[in-house]
Design an enzyme around this catalytic site. Structure first.
Site, PDB file in Angstrom:
ATOM      1  N   THR A  40       8.958  19.694 -13.010  1.00 40.76           N
ATOM      2  CA  THR A  40      10.210  19.902 -13.745  1.00 40.76           C
ATOM      3  C   THR A  40      11.156  20.796 -12.958  1.00 40.76           C
ATOM      4  O   THR A  40      12.365  20.541 -12.887  1.00 40.76           O
ATOM      5  CB  THR A  40       9.917  20.530 -15.121  1.00 40.76           C
ATOM      6  OG1 THR A  40       9.091  19.637 -15.874  1.00 40.76           O
ATOM      7  CG2 THR A  40      11.198  20.794 -15.889  1.00 40.76           C
ATOM      8  N   HIS A  43      12.820  18.856 -10.232  1.00 39.53           N
ATOM      9  CA  HIS A  43      13.916  18.026 -10.754  1.00 39.53           C
ATOM     10  C   HIS A  43      15.180  18.857 -10.941  1.00 39.53           C
ATOM     11  O   HIS A  43      16.289  18.414 -10.612  1.00 39.53           O
ATOM     12  CB  HIS A  43      13.512  17.402 -12.089  1.00 39.53           C
ATOM     13  CG  HIS A  43      12.504  16.313 -11.987  1.00 39.53           C
ATOM     14  ND1 HIS A  43      12.733  15.138 -11.298  1.00 39.53           N
ATOM     15  CD2 HIS A  43      11.248  16.198 -12.497  1.00 39.53           C
ATOM     16  CE1 HIS A  43      11.666  14.356 -11.382  1.00 39.53           C
ATOM     17  NE2 HIS A  43      10.746  14.981 -12.104  1.00 39.53           N
TER      18      HIS A  43
END
Length: 348
Positions: A40, A43
């Site tokens: 995450t 990203h």
């Protein structure tokens, strides 16, 4: 204090001076010691399509951490969490009011807010978290801080792996990323008979071998069906743990399950895809979606597994001071690694 911030809606991160967070009556203030870099976070750093839809800049990122409690709110029960405790935290903050929350199924809350995504996170010298989201490590002297920092992804692995009884079962894991490798270690520790794992990365397959899998399969070179023969299986795998989010991985898993097989799916696909539902129905295969951790049963299971001798140290392959975050993120994004740790306890 210093914090790693998505300062603007563009690629990159900034180590910035930010105000200390305020501790509410039901909160605890935690001095961060170690953090783990998650997909995450990659990203968000890259500012890809997912990040653009889910992150409002500026935002302190990060949700994998271990730290020491330095202040508790006035309404916090200090018998549960107190100053000086070594803690990690559940990164899914739930509403407490929906049907699932009121029934004690907090991991199913439809109003969940993610630490480091929907609110400021753990990549900072200090963070504030509701006391109800804090996990106190009851035997801190026996716990490696780097391992404590990755309880969040370890919990994903445990939640997935222990969704079904593994004792004496033959287990297929698709995806040898850090969570897949941790799930393999859990499966072996929990009594699985044979554990096979697939990937296309020789590095990650070697990482899986280091935790004791029976067979690491490079699916660019051989098939899962061939793996069955190597393992001496006659009817297919009993339990599947899908960790990759790849359509071809789930399809091949379905094709190699025994009748009545059970699949737990943690890997998050990037788009819709078709599977052989005829095979799923006629072979009476169970397919279960997994997201996050059960609060806090999974956390208890994690602690007990480590107390019982489960070794996660091979999964941690890189350690950096927090000021070296760019190098740490570059290594994490390169794919030839396990978990990467940032140390917030020194000025290195």
């Amino acid at each position: 204090m210093k914090a790693l911030v998505k300062e603007k809606p563009e690629a990159g991160l900034v180590l910035a001076d930010v105000p200390m967070p305020e501790t509410g009556p039901n909160d605890v203030l935690i001095k961060t010691l170690r953090t783990g870099i998650c997909g995450t976070d990659l990203h968000i750093r890259a500012w890809d399509g997912w990040a653009q839809e889910n992150i409002a800049a500026p935002r302190i990122i990060g949700h994998e951490f271990v730290g020491e409690v330095v202040e508790v709110g006035g309404s916090v029960n200090t018998q549960d969490v107190a100053v000086g405790n070594l803690v990690s935290g559940e990164g899914h903050l739930v509403c407490g009011h929906c049907r699932n929350c009121q029934a004690g199924r907090r991991h199913l809350c439809r109003n969940t807010v993610g630490l480091g995504v929907g609110r400021d996170g753990a990549f900072a010298e200090y963070l504030v978290l509701p006391a109800s989201n804090v996990w106190v490590h009851r035997n801190p002297s026996a716990l490696d801080l780097d391992v404590a920092a990755i309880f969040d992804p370890f919990g994903n692995a445990v939640h997935t792996a222990l969704s079904f009884d593994l004792v004496g079962e033959d287990v297929l894991i698709t995806g040898a990323g850090p969570i897949g490798v941790m799930a393999a270690a859990v499966a072996k520790h929990a009594g699985a008979r044979k554990v096979a794992i697939t990937d296309v990365s020789p590095y990650r397959l070697d990482l899986a071998r280091s935790v004791g899998v029976d067979l690491a399969i490079n699916v660019a070179e051989s098939s899962v069906a061939e793996a069955q023969t190597k393992l001496g299986l006659r009817e297919g795998f009993d339990v599947g743990l899908e960790m990759s989010g790849r359509p071809e991985a789930l399809r091949e898993m379905l094709a190699n399950m025994t009748n009545g097989g059970r699949i737990a799916m943690l890997g998050l696909p990037s788009e819709d895809f078709a599977i052989d539902f005829g095979r799923l129905v006629t072979s009476m295969i169970t397919l279960k979606g997994i997201y996050g951790r059960e609060m806090f049963e999974t956390w208890y299971q994690m602690s007990v597994l480590l107390e019982g001798g489960l070794d996660l140290s091979p999964v941690i392959t890189g350690r950096y001071g927090y000021r070296e975050f760019d190098a740490a993120f570059d290594e994490a994004a390169g794919g030839r690694c396990g978990k990467i740790i940032l140390d917030w306890s020194t000025e290195k």
